[in-house]
Design a protein around this motif. Structure first.
Motif, PDB file in Angstrom:
ATOM      1  N   UNK A   1      78.359 -25.589  -1.976  1.00  0.00           N
ATOM      2  CA  UNK A   1      78.004 -24.216  -1.591  1.00  0.00           C
ATOM      3  C   UNK A   1      78.421 -23.159  -2.609  1.00  0.00           C
ATOM      4  N   UNK A   2      78.770 -23.572  -3.783  1.00  0.00           N
ATOM      5  CA  UNK A   2      79.056 -22.627  -4.869  1.00  0.00           C
ATOM      6  C   UNK A   2      77.938 -22.768  -5.896  1.00  0.00           C
ATOM      7  N   UNK A   3      77.339 -21.627  -6.254  1.00  0.00           N
ATOM      8  CA  UNK A   3      76.223 -21.630  -7.198  1.00  0.00           C
ATOM      9  C   UNK A   3      76.516 -20.673  -8.342  1.00  0.00           C
ATOM     10  N   UNK A   4      76.236 -21.118  -9.559  1.00  0.00           N
ATOM     11  CA  UNK A   4      76.314 -20.265 -10.739  1.00  0.00           C
ATOM     12  C   UNK A   4      74.998 -20.385 -11.494  1.00  0.00           C
ATOM     13  N   UNK A   5      74.409 -19.243 -11.797  1.00  0.00           N
ATOM     14  CA  UNK A   5      73.215 -19.184 -12.635  1.00  0.00           C
ATOM     15  C   UNK A   5      73.578 -18.413 -13.895  1.00  0.00           C
ATOM     16  N   UNK A   6      73.218 -18.952 -15.028  1.00  0.00           N
ATOM     17  CA  UNK A   6      73.519 -18.273 -16.295  1.00  0.00           C
ATOM     18  C   UNK A   6      72.278 -18.260 -17.172  1.00  0.00           C
ATOM     19  N   UNK A   7      72.041 -17.128 -17.832  1.00  0.00           N
ATOM     20  CA  UNK A   7      70.857 -16.960 -18.685  1.00  0.00           C
ATOM     21  C   UNK A   7      71.302 -16.309 -19.988  1.00  0.00           C
ATOM     22  N   UNK A   8      70.842 -16.857 -21.109  1.00  0.00           N
ATOM     23  CA  UNK A   8      71.306 -16.413 -22.417  1.00  0.00           C
ATOM     24  C   UNK A   8      70.131 -16.199 -23.380  1.00  0.00           C
ATOM     25  N   UNK A   9      70.118 -15.045 -23.996  1.00  0.00           N
ATOM     26  CA  UNK A   9      69.174 -14.780 -25.083  1.00  0.00           C
ATOM     27  C   UNK A   9      69.898 -15.082 -26.396  1.00  0.00           C
ATOM     28  N   UNK A  10      69.512 -16.170 -27.037  1.00  0.00           N
ATOM     29  CA  UNK A  10      70.183 -16.588 -28.266  1.00  0.00           C
ATOM     30  C   UNK A  10      69.439 -16.109 -29.513  1.00  0.00           C
ATOM     31  N   UNK A  11      68.884 -14.919 -29.435  1.00  0.00           N
ATOM     32  CA  UNK A  11      68.193 -14.344 -30.591  1.00  0.00           C
ATOM     33  C   UNK A  11      68.564 -12.875 -30.742  1.00  0.00           C
ATOM     34  N   UNK A  12      68.219 -12.322 -31.881  1.00  0.00           N
ATOM     35  CA  UNK A  12      68.455 -10.903 -32.149  1.00  0.00           C
ATOM     36  C   UNK A  12      67.265 -10.047 -31.730  1.00  0.00           C
ATOM     37  N   UNK A  13      66.347 -10.639 -30.940  1.00  0.00           N
ATOM     38  CA  UNK A  13      65.179  -9.916 -30.461  1.00  0.00           C
ATOM     39  C   UNK A  13      65.168  -9.900 -28.940  1.00  0.00           C
ATOM     40  N   UNK A  14      64.541  -8.868 -28.378  1.00  0.00           N
ATOM     41  CA  UNK A  14      64.396  -8.816 -26.926  1.00  0.00           C
ATOM     42  C   UNK A  14      63.519  -9.967 -26.459  1.00  0.00           C
ATOM     43  N   UNK A  15      63.877 -10.550 -25.323  1.00  0.00           N
ATOM     44  CA  UNK A  15      63.134 -11.680 -24.781  1.00  0.00           C
ATOM     45  C   UNK A  15      62.767 -11.412 -23.327  1.00  0.00           C
TER      46      UNK A  15
END
Length: 456
Positions: free
Chosen positions: A401-415
């Motif tokens: 019942x523990x949830x972690x969502x992670x999102x990463x932009x690995x660039x120098x540009x907007x995504x």
């Protein structure tokens, strides 16, 4: 031996259950382990590397001990002390020499203080709830270690009969060391006896330098564990690029190399998630990988996190804390250390400016500790991909019942990224802002190097 058999069986079972490339199938229930013993009780922990020589202007055990309350507040659990032994003088590199050319395994470097000073540090650290592990050098001694003359059969020799040394590359030659012959059972017996001295003193384990090198037979560690584990429960961390299952944890060194390549634009972000998939495929979830953006070698020889990761340094370290394994902080990272420390000279860290990154690192340590979904090993949730942008990594981890969502932009540009896995839909809290967030099929916009962590 029982522990090794358990890991082997777990490895076979989990490898048979490897998730397919679409990452759509998950192992619903992790194997239950004993959370009160090493290494499982460190699944939500952070390791902190300590360079006694450089940590303070004094460079002593006593001076370092004054930082323990601050490190307790930071939240780290394991203190890894770089080698504390006297350093050989023969063929010494630089003025002060390499920590990794030990002259005497059963003594401390007089520059750092006395054995009693170390015992006081050990007691203080353990009383505050830290585990303290020592950096151990099994591959070689310094050139003037007594064994060189007293036990010449302990060493590997060249064609002319001279004690030799190892070269990792044409420019990385360890001429200040004497290469041990660990195939000799007497060498191993003597080494284990030296380790016993520190275990009986009360340390909590070892970081094994070059612990799975070409000249290190893994049965050295089978024998060491058989001798030393009955004395005290110990944590064994190996500087290996692969999992051994004989030991408790190993380096994710290739992982850091790929991170650098992603930061430089040489590889797409999905190379990182591919590496995690491949590592779990080979070793299962019982493999405990130490992940990091810096350590003493990287800082001195490859550059600071700012040199290697630039504006993305926070992005990558947040990824390290959430995606896989158990994390390492190099002493000084929390102060925003922006210099390469000299390896063979006195070059103190600077703590007086502001400790500007301590709150950030503290938040990551706390995130790891309080969210079982992102723990290492069997206790953590399986990382499930939730997007399809090769420049972005987004994953979902859930357990109990523990949830972690992670999102990463690995660039120098907007995504812009769409969440393609509806298991990630719902209401969450943004970990860094504490704001309520709803995730659905609407695209998310990420600024250059932006990272998002949501918890429920």
């Amino acid at each position: 031996m029982k522990k090794f058999i358990f890991f082997f069986v777990a490895f076979i079972a989990l490898s048979a259950c490897k998730n397919q490339s679409d990452k759509g199938t998950i192992i619903s229930e992790p194997i239950k382990t004993n959370e009160n013993t090493f290494p499982e009780k460190l699944n939500g922990s952070t390791i902190y590397e300590v360079n006694i020589r450089q940590f303070t202007p004094e460079g002593t055990f006593k001076a370092f001990s004054e930082h323990l309350p601050r490190l307790k507040d930071l939240g780290v659990d394991v203190l890894w002390l770089m080698p504390i032994h006297p350093i050989s003088e023969t063929n010494r590199k630089g003025t002060l020499g390499s920590y990794y050319a030990p002259k005497d395994y059963s003594a401390v470097n007089p520059e750092f203080g006395t054995v009693d000073d170390f015992k006081e540090l050990l007691k203080k650290a353990q009383d505050m709830g830290f585990y303290l592990i020592l950096d151990w050098v099994p591959n070689h001694t310094g050139r003037d270690h007594p064994w060189v003359t007293e036990h010449p059969d302990f060493y590997i020799r060249d064609a002319e009969g001279n004690v030799t040394y190892e070269s990792m590359s044409p420019t990385d030659v360890w001429w200040d060391t004497a290469l041990l012959d660990n195939n000799n059972p007497e060498t191993r017996k003597a080494m284990i006896n030296e380790m016993r001295y520190w275990v009986e003193m009360g340390i909590d384990g070892f970081r094994l330098d070059h612990g799975c090198g070409d000249k290190i037979p893994l049965y050295l560690w089978e024998e060491a564990r058989a001798e030393l584990d009955p004395i005290k429960e110990l944590f064994w961390l190996a500087e290996c690029g692969h999992e051994t299952f004989i030991l408790d944890g190993s380096y994710a060194d290739e992982f850091e190399v790929i991170m650098r390549e992603v930061a430089e634009g040489k590889k797409k972000a999905n190379a990182l998630s591919n590496w995690i998939d491949e590592d779990m495929f080979k070793h299962g979830r019982t493999a405990l990988r130490m992940t990091y953006t810096s350590n003493h070698d990287l800082n001195s020889w490859n550059g600071t996190v700012f040199e290697r990761f630039g504006e993305g340094h926070k992005t990558f370290v947040t990824f390290v804390f959430t995606a896989y394994g158990f994390p390492l902080i190099l002493g000084g990272q929390e102060a925003g250390m922006d210099k390469r420390l000299e390896f063979f000279e006195k070059d103190p860290m600077v703590w007086t400016d502001s400790l500007n990154l301590q709150p950030f690192y503290k938040s990551l340590v706390d995130l790891k500790k309080k969210n079982k979904a992102i723990w290492a090993g069997d206790e953590g949730g399986f990382p499930i991909s939730i997007e399809s942008n090769e420049d972005v990594i987004g994953f979902y981890r859930e357990v109990e019942n523990n949830t972690v969502i992670a999102i990463f932009n690995f660039t120098s540009k907007e995504q812009s990224v769409e969440i393609t896995n509806n298991k990630a839909y719902g209401s969450f809290k943004d970990y860094f802002t504490n704001k309520a967030v709803k995730i659905d099929d609407n695209p998310l916009s990420l600024k250059p190097w932006e990272y998002m962590v949501f918890v429920k």
